[in-house]
Design a protein around this motif. Structure first.
Motif, PDB file in Angstrom:
ATOM      1  N   GLU A  93      10.909   6.236  -2.268  1.00  0.00           N
ATOM      2  CA  GLU A  93      11.866   5.603  -1.380  1.00  0.00           C
ATOM      3  C   GLU A  93      11.187   4.803  -0.267  1.00  0.00           C
ATOM      4  N   PRO A  94      10.338   3.809  -0.609  1.00  0.00           N
ATOM      5  CA  PRO A  94       9.650   3.031   0.421  1.00  0.00           C
ATOM      6  C   PRO A  94      10.604   2.150   1.204  1.00  0.00           C
ATOM      7  N   GLU A  95      11.826   1.926   0.663  1.00  0.00           N
ATOM      8  CA  GLU A  95      12.765   1.054   1.383  1.00  0.00           C
ATOM      9  C   GLU A  95      13.236   1.665   2.687  1.00  0.00           C
ATOM     10  N   GLU A  96      13.018   2.979   2.892  1.00  0.00           N
ATOM     11  CA  GLU A  96      13.432   3.602   4.135  1.00  0.00           C
ATOM     12  C   GLU A  96      12.458   3.322   5.274  1.00  0.00           C
ATOM     13  N   LEU A  97      11.324   2.713   4.957  1.00  0.00           N
ATOM     14  CA  LEU A  97      10.299   2.544   5.964  1.00  0.00           C
ATOM     15  C   LEU A  97      10.598   1.425   6.929  1.00  0.00           C
ATOM     16  N   ILE A  98      11.405   0.448   6.506  1.00  0.00           N
ATOM     17  CA  ILE A  98      11.706  -0.679   7.414  1.00  0.00           C
ATOM     18  C   ILE A  98      13.165  -1.001   7.360  1.00  0.00           C
ATOM     19  N   HIS A  99      13.909  -0.723   8.444  1.00  0.00           N
ATOM     20  CA  HIS A  99      15.296  -1.152   8.612  1.00  0.00           C
ATOM     21  C   HIS A  99      16.140  -0.928   7.370  1.00  0.00           C
ATOM     22  N   GLY A 100      16.044   0.191   6.794  1.00  0.00           N
ATOM     23  CA  GLY A 100      16.906   0.520   5.673  1.00  0.00           C
ATOM     24  C   GLY A 100      16.618  -0.249   4.424  1.00  0.00           C
ATOM     25  N   GLY A 101      15.425  -0.804   4.282  1.00  0.00           N
ATOM     26  CA  GLY A 101      15.048  -1.463   3.040  1.00  0.00           C
ATOM     27  C   GLY A 101      15.263  -2.948   3.016  1.00  0.00           C
ATOM     28  N   SER A 102      15.670  -3.586   4.131  1.00  0.00           N
ATOM     29  CA  SER A 102      15.864  -5.031   4.137  1.00  0.00           C
ATOM     30  C   SER A 102      14.524  -5.726   4.080  1.00  0.00           C
ATOM     31  N   ASP A 103      14.512  -6.921   3.512  1.00  0.00           N
ATOM     32  CA  ASP A 103      13.304  -7.690   3.371  1.00  0.00           C
ATOM     33  C   ASP A 103      12.950  -8.293   4.720  1.00  0.00           C
TER      34      ASP A 103
ATOM     35  N   ALA B  55       0.822  -1.219   0.000  1.00  0.00           N
ATOM     36  CA  ALA B  55       0.000   0.000   0.000  1.00  0.00           C
ATOM     37  C   ALA B  55       0.851   1.260   0.000  1.00  0.00           C
ATOM     38  N   MET B  56       2.143   1.133   0.312  1.00  0.00           N
ATOM     39  CA  MET B  56       3.025   2.298   0.375  1.00  0.00           C
ATOM     40  C   MET B  56       3.968   2.365  -0.822  1.00  0.00           C
ATOM     41  N   GLN B  57       3.787   1.478  -1.796  1.00  0.00           N
ATOM     42  CA  GLN B  57       4.677   1.439  -2.949  1.00  0.00           C
ATOM     43  C   GLN B  57       4.592   2.699  -3.796  1.00  0.00           C
TER      44      GLN B  57
END
Length: 263
Positions: free
Chosen positions: A251-261, A245-247
């Motif tokens: 830069e959505p990768e900044e939302l969780i631990h620097g973009g880690s899966d 929903a945030m795609q």
């Protein structure tokens, strides 16, 4: 300075997110921080549930080993009496600790655990599984009967926890699956009561009661495994839905631990 979060111009016109607006400024609002916290919490639950599910399978395997041991000839059982009881009682204590962690830290939301009930379960599960294990570590000959009486009585509490977990598993299940899980939980409760009677009144009661005990504990381990692995998969699915929903945001990768899966 007024806490306003600007909308990123790269977002599409119909962009919507799960309670978190697009982050296009250096400063995030309270709703953004709350969403980040929720994402991190879901990620943690994915891993916690998975790790607990693996440990539940280890406990299930320990009971399979005990079943095999109990089926051996009497001479073999007497020769390896001490390691057998150590595996039996200490694995039960460790599983009791696992169940407390599941109820208190992992699944409290889905189980709706009452604080008073949690305290009572902690007392019964921890104390009444540690005490017999510790007594047998001192002397099997002296404390064997007392240790089994305490353990078998406490397994009624373990069966009650299984029923609570099965009820949580059945919420989104079909009628057929619901009936199967409910019968399984009641069967586990019936085993605990039966084994207590067999141990006290049947001839060769300890040997026969061990079959009931290990079958019950094997079922209990599988129920807890199912609960934890379902929780892990459910949290992973919800986490992915929130990330999808945030795609539309930059830069959505900044939302969780620097973009880690997270999964």
């Amino acid at each position: 300075m007024d806490g306003h979060v600007e909308t990123n111009p790269s977002c599409t016109e119909g962009c919507t997110s799960l309670s978190a607006p697009c982050i296009g400024s250096a400063k995030t609002s309270w709703s953004d921080r709350r969403e980040l916290y929720e994402l991190a919490r879901l990620e943690g639950l994915v891993h916690k549930n998975f790790h607990l599910a693996v440990l539940c399978l280890v406990y299930t395997g320990a009971n399979v080993v005990c079943l095999v041991f109990n089926s051996m000839e009497e001479e073999f059982r007497e020769e390896h009496r001490m390691p057998f009881h150590m595996l039996e009682f200490w694995s039960t204590f460790i599983f009791a600790v696992l169940q407390i962690y599941i109820m208190a830290f992992v699944a409290s939301g889905s189980l709706c655990v009452n604080p008073l009930l949690l305290r009572l379960v902690m007392v019964f599960n921890i104390v009444f599984t540690f005490v017999p294990a510790a007594l047998l570590a001192v002397s099997v000959e002296k404390f064997e009967v007392l240790a089994h009486e305490v353990e078998y009585s406490n397994e009624i509490t373990m069966a009650a926890i299984d029923i609570v977990m099965v009820r949580a598993l059945m919420r989104n299940a079909g009628a057929k699956v619901l009936a199967i899980n409910f019968v399984t939980a009641l069967f586990a409760l019936a085993i605990t009561v039966t084994q207590l009677g067999v141990y006290n009144w049947a001839e060769d009661g300890e040997h026969l009661a061990h079959y009931f005990e290990f079958c019950f504990e094997l079922l209990s381990g599988l129920i807890s495994f199912s609960f934890c692995i379902n929780g892990s998969l459910g949290c992973a699915k919800l986490l992915q839905q929130r990330l999808d929903a945030m795609q539309c945001c930059e830069e959505p990768e900044e939302l969780i631990h620097g973009g880690s899966d997270p999964v």
